[in-house]
Motif scaffolding. Structure first.
Motif, PDB file in Angstrom:
ATOM      1  N   GLU A  88      47.478 -21.160 -20.129  1.00  0.00           N
ATOM      2  CA  GLU A  88      47.832 -19.891 -19.717  1.00  0.00           C
ATOM      3  C   GLU A  88      48.078 -18.997 -21.004  1.00  0.00           C
ATOM      4  OE1 GLU A  88      50.464 -18.790 -16.661  1.00  0.00           O
ATOM      5  OE2 GLU A  88      49.138 -19.550 -15.093  1.00  0.00           O
ATOM      6  N   TRP A  91      44.582 -18.268 -22.605  1.00  0.00           N
ATOM      7  CA  TRP A  91      43.832 -17.265 -21.876  1.00  0.00           C
ATOM      8  C   TRP A  91      44.403 -15.713 -22.224  1.00  0.00           C
ATOM      9  CZ3 TRP A  91      39.252 -17.048 -20.336  1.00  0.00           C
ATOM     10  CH2 TRP A  91      38.561 -18.166 -19.796  1.00  0.00           C
ATOM     11  N   TYR A  95      42.463 -12.650 -24.219  1.00  0.00           N
ATOM     12  CA  TYR A  95      42.283 -11.395 -23.458  1.00  0.00           C
ATOM     13  C   TYR A  95      42.944 -10.542 -24.457  1.00  0.00           C
ATOM     14  CZ  TYR A  95      40.885 -13.633 -18.952  1.00  0.00           C
ATOM     15  OH  TYR A  95      40.120 -14.090 -18.041  1.00  0.00           O
ATOM     16  N   ALA A 139      37.174 -11.340 -14.823  1.00  0.00           N
ATOM     17  CA  ALA A 139      38.254 -12.043 -14.749  1.00  0.00           C
ATOM     18  C   ALA A 139      38.990 -11.599 -13.617  1.00  0.00           C
ATOM     19  CB  ALA A 139      39.131 -11.675 -16.098  1.00  0.00           C
ATOM     20  N   LEU A 140      39.228 -10.501 -13.284  1.00  0.00           N
ATOM     21  CA  LEU A 140      39.945  -9.962 -12.181  1.00  0.00           C
ATOM     22  C   LEU A 140      39.287 -10.622 -10.878  1.00  0.00           C
ATOM     23  CD1 LEU A 140      41.002  -6.547 -13.381  1.00  0.00           C
ATOM     24  CD2 LEU A 140      42.727  -8.436 -12.735  1.00  0.00           C
ATOM     25  N   ASP A 142      37.006 -13.093 -10.746  1.00  0.00           N
ATOM     26  CA  ASP A 142      37.069 -14.572 -10.244  1.00  0.00           C
ATOM     27  C   ASP A 142      38.284 -15.057 -10.084  1.00  0.00           C
ATOM     28  OD1 ASP A 142      34.252 -14.460 -11.081  1.00  0.00           O
ATOM     29  OD2 ASP A 142      34.470 -14.987 -13.064  1.00  0.00           O
ATOM     30  N   HIS A 143      39.240 -14.398 -10.703  1.00  0.00           N
ATOM     31  CA  HIS A 143      40.825 -14.860 -10.575  1.00  0.00           C
ATOM     32  C   HIS A 143      41.437 -14.517  -8.969  1.00  0.00           C
ATOM     33  CE1 HIS A 143      44.865 -16.253 -11.816  1.00  0.00           C
ATOM     34  NE2 HIS A 143      45.222 -15.280 -11.849  1.00  0.00           N
ATOM     35  N   GLN A 145      43.562 -12.447  -8.347  1.00  0.00           N
ATOM     36  CA  GLN A 145      45.051 -11.848  -8.351  1.00  0.00           C
ATOM     37  C   GLN A 145      45.097 -10.635  -8.748  1.00  0.00           C
ATOM     38  OE1 GLN A 145      46.799 -14.052  -6.682  1.00  0.00           O
ATOM     39  NE2 GLN A 145      46.176 -16.068  -6.878  1.00  0.00           N
ATOM     40  N   LEU A 148      45.718 -10.646 -14.997  1.00  0.00           N
ATOM     41  CA  LEU A 148      44.591 -11.577 -15.134  1.00  0.00           C
ATOM     42  C   LEU A 148      44.936 -12.938 -15.517  1.00  0.00           C
ATOM     43  CD1 LEU A 148      44.158  -8.886 -18.340  1.00  0.00           C
ATOM     44  CD2 LEU A 148      42.314  -9.663 -16.613  1.00  0.00           C
ATOM     45  N   VAL A 149      46.089 -13.354 -15.445  1.00  0.00           N
ATOM     46  CA  VAL A 149      46.659 -14.656 -15.806  1.00  0.00           C
ATOM     47  C   VAL A 149      47.692 -15.207 -15.084  1.00  0.00           C
ATOM     48  CG1 VAL A 149      47.207 -16.416 -17.427  1.00  0.00           C
ATOM     49  CG2 VAL A 149      45.696 -14.495 -18.271  1.00  0.00           C
ATOM     50  N   ASN A 151      49.873 -15.703 -11.638  1.00  0.00           N
ATOM     51  CA  ASN A 151      50.009 -14.421 -10.568  1.00  0.00           C
ATOM     52  C   ASN A 151      51.123 -13.499 -10.782  1.00  0.00           C
ATOM     53  OD1 ASN A 151      49.271 -12.813  -8.391  1.00  0.00           O
ATOM     54  ND2 ASN A 151      50.155 -14.207  -7.072  1.00  0.00           N
TER      55      ASN A 151
END
Length: 222
Positions: A88, A91, A95, A139-140, A142-143, A145, A148-149, A151
């Motif tokens: 995390e 990432w 970002y 990113a938002l 695909d994620h 949540q 970004l990283v 939750n």
């Protein structure tokens, strides 16, 4: 009880602004000692408190920290805004480096010659909308949540909001093609600590104008 962090920098945004943002997002009160003249900067240098004779400098936890990236990563870790594990964190770092690149372009725009400003502004908008914002939009998506990283709120979210607001100062509708980033901006802006920082009268600094550029040139001899 430990004293508040003390920030040493000019009265403008510059490289200190992301540090102000991160402290504010973490709900940490801080003091500022402004460098207003060349003599103020020379005094800090002569006192030997600047490791590389450069600012920003932050006094925190018995340290005099310099180098923006080092200060920010320390604050992110200290205030639990740096992910739950090494992946995390990686990432978040990626970002953050992206938004740092974009914000750097915007930060230096007021210091560029008048005849190149229009061209450089166009380049900033082009990079924001084709290189940087598409990455965060994806990113938002695909994620899936709110953040970004992981939750939960991280340094990456705070940095991205700062970058979005700076880009919007260059072009108000810069997010028009990015619905998830528009929603992200609304969510993160409404986190109580951040909402407070975005209110008038906070320690957030205004956009750099010509008057401030002249002050900075004088202090740093540029």
């Amino acid at each position: 009880m430990a004293g508040k962090p003390k920030l040493h920098y000019t009265k403008g945004r510059g490289k200190m602004e992301s540090i102000r943002w991160l402290l504010a997002a973490a709900g940490v009160e801080f003091e500022e000692e402004f460098i207003e003249t060349k003599e103020d900067l020379e005094k800090l240098r002569n006192d030997g408190v600047l490791l590389f004779q450069q600012v920003p400098m932050v006094e925190i936890d018995g340290m005099r920290m310099v180098q923006t990236r080092a200060i920010l990563s320390y604050l992110a870790a200290k205030y639990n805004l740096y992910g739950k594990d090494l992946k995390e964190r990686a990432w978040i770092d990626m970002y953050v480096e992206g938004t740092t690149d974009l914000m750097g372009m915007i930060m230096y725009l007021p210091f560029q010659p008048a005849d190149t400003k229009e061209k450089n502004l166009a380049l900033i908008i082009e990079r924001a909308t084709t290189r940087y914002f598409p990455v965060y939009e994806k990113a938002l998506k695909d994620h899936g949540q709110d953040y970004l990283v992981g939750n939960k709120l991280s340094w990456a979210d705070v940095h991205l909001l700062e970058a979005i607001l700076m880009a919007e100062e260059c072009k108000p509708d810069v997010l028009s093609a990015f619905p998830l980033l528009q929603a992200f901006k609304g969510r993160i802006s409404n986190i109580p600590t951040i909402k407070k920082f975005l209110q008038p009268g906070s320690q957030r600094k205004p956009p750099t104008d010509e008057k401030f550029v002249a002050v900075v040139r004088k202090i740093f001899n540029i």
